[in-house]
Design a protein around this motif. Structure first.
Motif, mmCIF file in Angstrom:
data_model
loop_
_atom_site.group_PDB
_atom_site.id
_atom_site.type_symbol
_atom_site.label_atom_id
_atom_site.label_comp_id
_atom_site.label_asym_id
_atom_site.label_seq_id
_atom_site.Cartn_x
_atom_site.Cartn_y
_atom_site.Cartn_z
ATOM 1 N N GLY A 17 -6.097 7.006 -2.874
ATOM 2 C CA GLY A 17 -5.937 8.092 -1.916
ATOM 3 C C GLY A 17 -5.507 7.604 -0.549
ATOM 4 N N LEU A 18 -6.108 6.529 -0.084
ATOM 5 C CA LEU A 18 -5.754 6.001 1.235
ATOM 6 C C LEU A 18 -4.335 5.440 1.246
ATOM 7 C CD1 LEU A 18 -6.783 5.609 4.070
ATOM 8 C CD2 LEU A 18 -7.756 3.436 3.365
ATOM 9 N N THR A 19 -3.928 4.827 0.164
ATOM 10 C CA THR A 19 -2.560 4.327 0.073
ATOM 11 C C THR A 19 -1.550 5.471 0.113
ATOM 12 O OG1 THR A 19 -3.302 2.431 -1.225
ATOM 13 C CG2 THR A 19 -0.964 2.972 -1.321
ATOM 14 N N LEU A 20 -1.805 6.505 -0.684
ATOM 15 C CA LEU A 20 -0.905 7.659 -0.687
ATOM 16 C C LEU A 20 -0.904 8.370 0.664
ATOM 17 C CD1 LEU A 20 -1.637 9.152 -4.220
ATOM 18 C CD2 LEU A 20 0.377 7.871 -3.470
ATOM 19 N N TYR A 21 -2.071 8.494 1.274
ATOM 20 C CA TYR A 21 -2.181 9.126 2.584
ATOM 21 C C TYR A 21 -1.380 8.350 3.626
ATOM 22 C CZ TYR A 21 -4.309 10.645 6.975
ATOM 23 O OH TYR A 21 -4.507 11.103 8.244
ATOM 24 N N ALA A 22 -1.513 7.041 3.638
ATOM 25 C CA ALA A 22 -0.787 6.224 4.613
ATOM 26 C C ALA A 22 0.717 6.324 4.426
ATOM 27 C CB ALA A 22 -1.236 4.767 4.512
ATOM 28 N N LEU A 24 2.395 8.848 2.995
ATOM 29 C CA LEU A 24 2.809 10.202 3.336
ATOM 30 C C LEU A 24 2.829 10.418 4.850
ATOM 31 C CD1 LEU A 24 3.476 13.107 2.341
ATOM 32 C CD2 LEU A 24 1.026 13.552 2.484
ATOM 33 N N VAL A 25 1.776 9.996 5.528
ATOM 34 C CA VAL A 25 1.696 10.185 6.976
ATOM 35 C C VAL A 25 2.790 9.400 7.684
ATOM 36 C CG1 VAL A 25 0.276 9.623 8.988
ATOM 37 C CG2 VAL A 25 -0.728 10.821 7.072
ATOM 38 N N TYR A 44 -0.172 8.754 15.026
ATOM 39 C CA TYR A 44 -0.809 7.669 14.276
ATOM 40 C C TYR A 44 -2.278 7.518 14.651
ATOM 41 C CZ TYR A 44 3.438 5.972 12.039
ATOM 42 O OH TYR A 44 4.554 5.867 11.261
ATOM 43 N N ALA A 47 -3.996 10.466 12.905
ATOM 44 C CA ALA A 47 -4.022 10.220 11.460
ATOM 45 C C ALA A 47 -4.994 9.090 11.106
ATOM 46 C CB ALA A 47 -2.626 9.882 10.959
ATOM 47 N N TRP A 51 -8.459 10.262 8.357
ATOM 48 C CA TRP A 51 -8.746 9.759 7.010
ATOM 49 C C TRP A 51 -10.217 9.397 6.822
ATOM 50 C CZ3 TRP A 51 -10.913 5.102 5.783
ATOM 51 C CH2 TRP A 51 -10.921 4.132 6.779
ATOM 52 N N PRO A 54 -12.499 12.396 4.766
ATOM 53 C CA PRO A 54 -12.507 12.432 3.293
ATOM 54 C C PRO A 54 -13.074 11.144 2.676
ATOM 55 C CG PRO A 54 -10.306 12.914 4.130
ATOM 56 C CD PRO A 54 -11.159 12.572 5.292
#
Length: 64
Positions: A17-22, A24-25, A44, A47, A51, A54
């Motif tokens: 999740g953190l990888t995808l969030y980073a 995407l952001v 940044y 953002a 994170w 969650p």
């Protein structure tokens, strides 16, 4: 002595999740604010704080 499946799945969820969030952001911020360094910095920073909520929830659910 081995960690439970619940803890392992929590760690996996956070990592993915953190990888995808980073990703995407960073793509969104770059797309919207490509020419504005100050706005990028502010986004940044926001953002980077967002994170935490969650991730805290996932850690709280998997720690019991």
């Amino acid at each position: 002595m081995y960690p439970s499946f619940k803890k392992f799945s929590g760690i996996l969820i956070i990592l993915i999740g953190l990888t995808l969030y980073a990703l995407l952001v960073s793509r969104l911020i770059e797309a919207f604010f490509a020419d504005h360094i100050v706005l990028q910095l502010i986004c940044y920073l926001v953002a980077g704080i967002v994170w935490i909520f969650p991730a805290y929830w996932v850690l709280k659910k998997t720690s019991t």
